[in-house]
Design a protein around this motif. Structure first.
Motif, PDB file in Angstrom:
ATOM      1  N   UNK A 193      -6.174   4.640 -20.312  1.00  0.00           N
ATOM      2  CA  UNK A 193      -7.401   4.994 -21.005  1.00  0.00           C
ATOM      3  C   UNK A 193      -8.204   6.033 -20.235  1.00  0.00           C
ATOM      4  N   UNK A 194      -8.472   7.167 -20.877  1.00  0.00           N
ATOM      5  CA  UNK A 194      -9.398   8.148 -20.325  1.00  0.00           C
ATOM      6  C   UNK A 194     -10.828   7.721 -20.647  1.00  0.00           C
ATOM      7  N   UNK A 195     -11.709   7.820 -19.645  1.00  0.00           N
ATOM      8  CA  UNK A 195     -13.104   7.421 -19.798  1.00  0.00           C
ATOM      9  C   UNK A 195     -13.997   8.634 -19.947  1.00  0.00           C
ATOM     10  N   UNK A 196     -15.138   8.445 -20.594  1.00  0.00           N
ATOM     11  CA  UNK A 196     -16.138   9.503 -20.716  1.00  0.00           C
ATOM     12  C   UNK A 196     -16.886   9.630 -19.392  1.00  0.00           C
ATOM     13  N   UNK A 197     -16.913  10.799 -18.761  1.00  0.00           N
ATOM     14  CA  UNK A 197     -17.549  10.910 -17.443  1.00  0.00           C
ATOM     15  C   UNK A 197     -19.051  10.631 -17.443  1.00  0.00           C
ATOM     16  N   UNK A 198     -19.694  10.762 -18.568  1.00  0.00           N
ATOM     17  CA  UNK A 198     -21.138  10.526 -18.602  1.00  0.00           C
ATOM     18  C   UNK A 198     -21.450   9.042 -18.486  1.00  0.00           C
ATOM     19  N   UNK A 447     -21.253   8.817 -27.929  1.00  0.00           N
ATOM     20  CA  UNK A 447     -19.970   8.156 -27.677  1.00  0.00           C
ATOM     21  C   UNK A 447     -20.092   6.647 -27.829  1.00  0.00           C
ATOM     22  N   UNK A 448     -19.148   6.059 -28.569  1.00  0.00           N
ATOM     23  CA  UNK A 448     -19.118   4.620 -28.750  1.00  0.00           C
ATOM     24  C   UNK A 448     -18.425   3.957 -27.565  1.00  0.00           C
ATOM     25  N   UNK A 449     -18.638   2.657 -27.415  1.00  0.00           N
ATOM     26  CA  UNK A 449     -17.937   1.942 -26.356  1.00  0.00           C
ATOM     27  C   UNK A 449     -16.442   1.883 -26.681  1.00  0.00           C
ATOM     28  N   UNK A 450     -15.644   2.019 -25.640  1.00  0.00           N
ATOM     29  CA  UNK A 450     -14.184   1.934 -25.798  1.00  0.00           C
ATOM     30  C   UNK A 450     -13.783   0.471 -25.949  1.00  0.00           C
ATOM     31  N   UNK A 483     -27.836   9.169 -22.298  1.00  0.00           N
ATOM     32  CA  UNK A 483     -26.985   9.949 -21.385  1.00  0.00           C
ATOM     33  C   UNK A 483     -25.819  10.618 -22.096  1.00  0.00           C
ATOM     34  N   UNK A 484     -25.717  10.447 -23.416  1.00  0.00           N
ATOM     35  CA  UNK A 484     -24.484  10.786 -24.123  1.00  0.00           C
ATOM     36  C   UNK A 484     -24.599  12.122 -24.845  1.00  0.00           C
TER      37      UNK A 484
END
Length: 529
Positions: A193-198, A447-450, A483-484
Motif C-alpha cells: 500500500x502506497x500512503x499519502x505523504x500529507x 483524501x479518504x482513509x485507506x 492537511x489534505x
C-alpha cells in the motif's frame, strides 16, 4: 486559439517563463538540510543548496551547465531520499541499478557541452505498468514479476534518448485499478500500500499513486503516470502535485500495460508546471501544439475560464473553488460558472465500453510478456495465488471483461461512437458557448482513509469528459482541506496541450498553493473521512 507552433517553441517559452516567474513558494526542506523527521541527514556535501522540493529543471540545468551541480550528485540525493523517506509511504518499488551510470554519462555530456535537451541528467521515476528492459514491469501483479520485458516502452526510449536518468519504478494500483469492483487505490500485490505523504493513513488515489506520492515526498524530479480516466490527475490533485493527461495519441502507448486504446495515455507528473511541460516535450510524438506559452507571457488577464463546481465533492472543496475563482478574477481572468452537458449518459456508457476494450487490449499485451497469456489465464493466476487477495479479494472487472461483447460487436461500436461524440461535445459546446480558454473543476475530494475492506470512496466526475474525449487535462494545486490537498483540473480542446500548460503555469503562479507534506500519521476526529 492562436497560430500553431512547435513543441520546441513551447519548451523554450516555458523555460524562459519559469526563470522569470519562479515556482510556488519554497517549503522548509532542502536537500541535505534535514528540516523534518523524514528528511535525509544534514550536512550532505553532494547537492549543496538544492531544495529538492522547489527546484525546477531549468534551474538544475543552469547549475549543471556552470559546473556547480552534477547529475551524479542530484541522482545520489534522490536515492538517499528514497532510502530515508520511502519507508513511510511505499511509493518506489525499486531503483535502477544503472541510475548512477546513467548520471555519470550525462555529466560527461555536460562537460563536453553536448547535452541532449532539457531532461539530460534529470532523474525520472516510471510507473510500473510501463515497460523497462532492465527492470521488472509488473503492473503491480505477481503474474508479471518474473523476467523484465524484452524491450523498453516507446516513451522510455524517448526519455533515454533525451538523456534522462531512469531512477526506478513507482508502485501503482494493481492493473491500474481495473481488477476489482471495490479496489483500494495505491495497493498492489507487488508493492503493498502506497500512503499519502500529507496524512499517512489517507489514500493517494489511483492508479498513478506511487508516481504522485513519490513526487510529493521529493523522491524524484519528475515521474511518469498513465490514465484511462482520472489516474494521472486524481493522484496529482490528492498528493498536491501537477499531472498532465495529454491529448490521446501524443504519447505512444507502445509497451504500456493497457485498459483501453480508446482512452489510455501516459503523461508527465512533477511538482510544478514547468517541469511537467518540459517532460511532455520529450514524451510527445512531435505533433504540432498550439499557442506556445501565452499564459506565461501575459498572465491571466483576459482569459476566460468556465468553473464547473461539482458540489457533490462537498462544501469544503466548493469553498476551495470559491477562493480559487476569486484569485483568478483578481488576476484579470473572467470566470463564469458552467455545467458541461451529457455527463449522466457518459457515466452510463463508459464502463461497459471499457470492459470490451480491456479484454481485447490486455490479451494483446500479455501475448508480449512471460506469464499468463491472456485474461482467462490471468484470472486463474489470481485464484491460485492468495497474495493477490491480501488486501481485496475481488477480480470482478476481470470476470466481467472476459464475458463482455467483443469490440467487433455492433452494439459496442455504437456505444463507443456515442461516447466519443458526447464527450467531445460536452467540452466543445461548453467552450464555444461561453468563449472559454479552458474549463476548470475540482480534481479531487480530500483524501479518504485507506481501508482494504471498504475500498475507495472515489466517485469523481471531473476527469471523465476529457478522458473519454481524448482531450488534454491538467491538475495544479489549488488549496487544501485541513492537511489534505485539492487540485484544480483544467480541460481544453483536442491538441490544445500547449495552451493548457501555459494557462496552468499562470494559474499555478497566481494560486501559489503548493506546500510540502508533513507525513502526519492521521488527522484529528474532526477531519474528513
Amino acid at each position: 486559439m492562436g497560430k500553431k507552433r512547435s513543441m520546441a517553441a513551447m519548451t523554450a517559452a516555458l523555460v524562459a517563463g519559469s526563470l522569470l516567474t519562479g515556482v510556488p513558494d519554497a517549503g522548509a526542506r532542502a536537500a541535505g538540510s534535514g528540516a523534518d523527521s523524514a528528511s535525509p541527514p544534514s550536512g550532505s556535501p553532494h547537492a549543496p543548496g538544492v531544495d529538492l522540493d522547489t527546484v525546477t529543471i531549468p534551474e538544475l540545468q543552469t547549475r549543471m551547465a556552470n559546473g556547480s551541480l552534477t547529475s551524479s550528485a542530484l541522482t545520489r540525493a534522490y536515492l538517499r531520499r528514497i532510502e530515508n523517506v520511502d519507508p513511510k509511504i511505499h511509493a518506489v518499488l525499486r531503483t535502477s541499478p544503472t541510475a548512477l551510470r546513467q548520471a555519470a554519462a550525462s555529466d560527461a555530456r555536460h562537460r563536453r557541452g553536448k547535452t541532449l535537451g532539457p531532461l539530460d541528467g534529470i532523474p525520472v521515476l516510471i510507473k510500473d505498468n510501463v515497460n523497462t528492459r532492465d527492470m521488472p514491469t509488473t503492473a503491480g501483479s505477481l503474474a508479471l514479476a518474473g523476467s523484465p520485458p524484452r524491450t523498453d516502452a516507446a516513451l522510455v526510449t524517448r526519455l533515454r534518448k533525451a538523456g534522462a536518468v531512469i531512477l526506478g519504478k513507482a508502485n501503482l494500483s494493481e492493473w491500474a485499478n481495473f481488477r476489482a469492483a471495490k479496489p483500494t487505490s495505491g495497493w498492489s500485490a507487488v508493492g503493498g500500500q502506497t500512503n499519502n505523504p500529507y496524512v499517512l493513513d489517507r489514500n493517494p488515489c489511483g492508479s498513478s499513486s506511487g508516481s504522485a506520492a513519490a513526487l510529493a515526498a521529493s523522491l524524484s524530479q519528475v515521474a511518469i503516470g498513465t490514465e484511462t480516466d482520472g489516474s494521472i490527475v486524481c493522484p496529482a490533485g490528492m498528493n498536491g502535485v501537477v499531472g498532465h493527461k495529454p491529448s490521446l495519441g501524443l504519447v505512444s502507448q507502445s509497451g504500456v500495460a493497457p485498459i483501453s486504446a480508446e482512452q489510455d495515455t501516459a503523461g508527465p507528473m512533477a511538482r510544478n508546471v514547468t517541469d511537467t511541460a518540459l517532460t511532455f516535450s520529450v514524451l510527445s510524438e512531435g505533433l504540432p501544439a498550439r499557442g506556445a506559452a501565452a499564459g506565461l507571457g501575459t498572465g491571466l488577464r483576459g482569459k476566460r475560464i468556465g468553473l464547473w463546481r461539482l458540489p457533490s465533492l462537498g462544501p469544503d472543496v466548493d469553498a476551495v473553488m470559491t477562493r480559487t475563482a476569486k484569485e483568478l478574477r483578481k488576476a484579470g481572468a473572467v470566470v463564469v460558472e458552467v455545467t458541461p452537458p451529457y455527463q449522466a449518459r457518459l457515466a452510463e456508457l463508459e464502463f461497459p465500453a471499457l470492459l470490451s476494450e480491456f479484454h481485447r487490449d490486455i490479451d494483446a499485451y500479455l501475448g508480449t510478456r512471460e506469464g499468463p497469456r491472456d485474461l482467462a489465464g490471468l484470472i486463474e493466476f489470481n485464484r491460485a495465488h492468495p497474495e493477490e487477495r491480501s488486501c481485496f479479494a475481488g477480480q470482478e472487472l476481470f470476470e466481467q471483461a472476459l464475458a463482455a461483447p467483443p469490440t467487433t460487436d455492433p452494439k459496442y461500436r455504437a456505444m463507443r461512437a456515442e461516447l466519443k461524440d458526447l464527450s467531445r461535445r460536452s467540452i466543445d459546446e461548453t467552450m464555444a458557448g461561453h468563449r472559454l480558454d479552458a474549463i476548470a473543476a475540482p480534481t479531487n475530494p480530500p483524501a479518504w482513509t485507506t481501508d482494504c475492506a471498504r475500498g475507495d470512496n472515489d466517485v469523481i466526475p471531473s476527469s471523465t469528459p476529457a478522458a473519454v474525449a481524448g482531450y488534454p487535462s491538467l491538475s495544479v494545486p489549488a488549496g487544501s482541506v485541513d492537511e489534505l490537498p485539492v487540485g484544480l483540473l483544467l480541460m481544453a480542446g483536442d491538441r490544445q496541450d500547449a495552451e493548457l500548460l501555459s494557462l496552468g503555469a499562470a494559474v499555478e503562479h497566481r494560486l501559489k498553493a503548493w506546500r510540502a507534506p508533513r507525513y502526519l500519521p492521521t488527522l484529528g476526529s474532526g477531519g474528513p473521512r
